[in-house]
Design an enzyme around this catalytic site. Structure first.
Site, PDB file in Angstrom:
ATOM      1  N   HIS A 101       0.838  -1.210   0.000  1.00 52.15           N
ATOM      2  CA  HIS A 101       0.000   0.000   0.000  1.00 52.15           C
ATOM      3  C   HIS A 101       0.868   1.254   0.000  1.00 52.15           C
ATOM      4  O   HIS A 101       0.609   2.200  -0.765  1.00 52.15           O
ATOM      5  CB  HIS A 101      -0.918   0.003   1.219  1.00 52.15           C
ATOM      6  CG  HIS A 101      -1.686   1.279   1.395  1.00 52.15           C
ATOM      7  ND1 HIS A 101      -2.902   1.505   0.789  1.00 52.15           N
ATOM      8  CD2 HIS A 101      -1.396   2.405   2.092  1.00 52.15           C
ATOM      9  CE1 HIS A 101      -3.341   2.709   1.115  1.00 52.15           C
ATOM     10  NE2 HIS A 101      -2.447   3.279   1.910  1.00 52.15           N
ATOM     11  N   GLU A 102       1.902   1.267   0.848  1.00 47.85           N
ATOM     12  CA  GLU A 102       2.788   2.434   0.888  1.00 47.85           C
ATOM     13  C   GLU A 102       3.530   2.604  -0.425  1.00 47.85           C
ATOM     14  O   GLU A 102       3.771   3.725  -0.880  1.00 47.85           O
ATOM     15  CB  GLU A 102       3.762   2.316   2.063  1.00 47.85           C
ATOM     16  CG  GLU A 102       3.102   2.255   3.430  1.00 47.85           C
ATOM     17  CD  GLU A 102       2.104   3.385   3.669  1.00 47.85           C
ATOM     18  OE1 GLU A 102       2.328   4.495   3.150  1.00 47.85           O
ATOM     19  OE2 GLU A 102       1.092   3.154   4.355  1.00 47.85           O
ATOM     20  N   HIS A 105       1.546   4.494  -2.895  1.00 49.41           N
ATOM     21  CA  HIS A 105       1.713   5.950  -2.822  1.00 49.41           C
ATOM     22  C   HIS A 105       2.949   6.398  -3.602  1.00 49.41           C
ATOM     23  O   HIS A 105       2.945   7.464  -4.221  1.00 49.41           O
ATOM     24  CB  HIS A 105       1.837   6.392  -1.360  1.00 49.41           C
ATOM     25  CG  HIS A 105       0.551   6.318  -0.592  1.00 49.41           C
ATOM     26  ND1 HIS A 105      -0.617   6.896  -1.040  1.00 49.41           N
ATOM     27  CD2 HIS A 105       0.255   5.748   0.609  1.00 49.41           C
ATOM     28  CE1 HIS A 105      -1.581   6.679  -0.154  1.00 49.41           C
ATOM     29  NE2 HIS A 105      -1.073   5.982   0.852  1.00 49.41           N
TER      30      HIS A 105
END
Length: 232
Positions: A101-102, A105
């Site tokens: 998920h990071e 980004h």
């Protein structure tokens, strides 16, 4: 707006706080459940993040380790993915999902994802505007200052709600990117992808709850200001 000494509009703040606590408890429960499930790949969160960055030819972003539980975040100013104690060295499905998920980004930043750019531009002024705006609006209402000053305070405070609103597509998109990459790169397989989706969906709900709580707080200020207008 008052019943005795009780400001009835405060119930909106209470509702927002309850929703936020429920969302936080839910993500903690889901994360804890899948933090005990070892991924078949045996990758740690840090290794998963590094693999994703390498597969996307991203060489200018470092993988860092920060203390805490679910304190994972991507810092675009330092070009670093910071993974928490429960993610960095863990081989669990939950850790791999959060790390991905990071990295989602990171990919947003590298592809110029517009909502992320808007959120980044808003960040420096949002905290200041929200805090100052709240005090301006409340003190203006309490001491009967000008309606214009009250409106300015509410307008500044609304920046916080707008920020949480812009955050929603940023977080949902990062999770979508993460799930696609995890499956495409074979980092998670079979039911693991469903488990990762559960973790990231639970995390996304915390942002929905935050946006709702912010909206309810803003609505409270508007109601208080409206009550003052009627009494003038």
């Amino acid at each position: 707006m008052y019943f005795g000494f009780w400001d009835v509009t405060y119930i909106l703040v209470i509702i927002g706080a309850i929703l936020s606590m429920m969302a936080s408890a839910h993500v903690q429960a889901v994360y804890s459940r899948y933090a005990r499930v070892r991924s078949r790949s045996g990758l740690t969160g840090a290794q998963a993040a590094q693999m994703i960055l390498q597969r996307n030819d991203v060489s200018d972003v470092a993988i860092g380790h920060v203390s805490g539980n679910l304190t994972d975040h991507y810092d675009p100013s330092k070009q670093q993915v910071n993974l928490s104690d429960t993610t960095y060295g863990s081989e669990s499905v939950a850790a791999v999902a959060v790390a991905a998920h990071e990295c989602g980004h990171v990919m947003q930043n590298h592809t110029g994802y517009v909502p992320l750019q808007i959120r980044s531009a808003m960040a420096p002024i949002t905290n200041i505007g929200t805090n100052i705006g709240l005090w301006i609006a409340i003190l203006s209402i309490i001491f009967g200052l000008s309606q214009t000053l009250t409106d300015v305070g509410i307008l500044l405070y609304s920046l916080g709600f707008l920020f949480t609103l812009v955050t929603l597509p940023v977080e949902f998109n990062a999770s979508h990117r993460a799930l696609v990459m995890l499956e495409d790169y074979g980092m998670l397989t079979g039911d693991e992808n469903k488990e990762a989706r559960s973790v990231l969906t639970a995390a996304a709900l915390t942002y929905v709850a935050a946006a709702t709580a912010s909206l309810l707080s803003l609505l409270r200020l508007i109601l208080l200001a409206g009550g003052r207008r009627r009494s003038d």
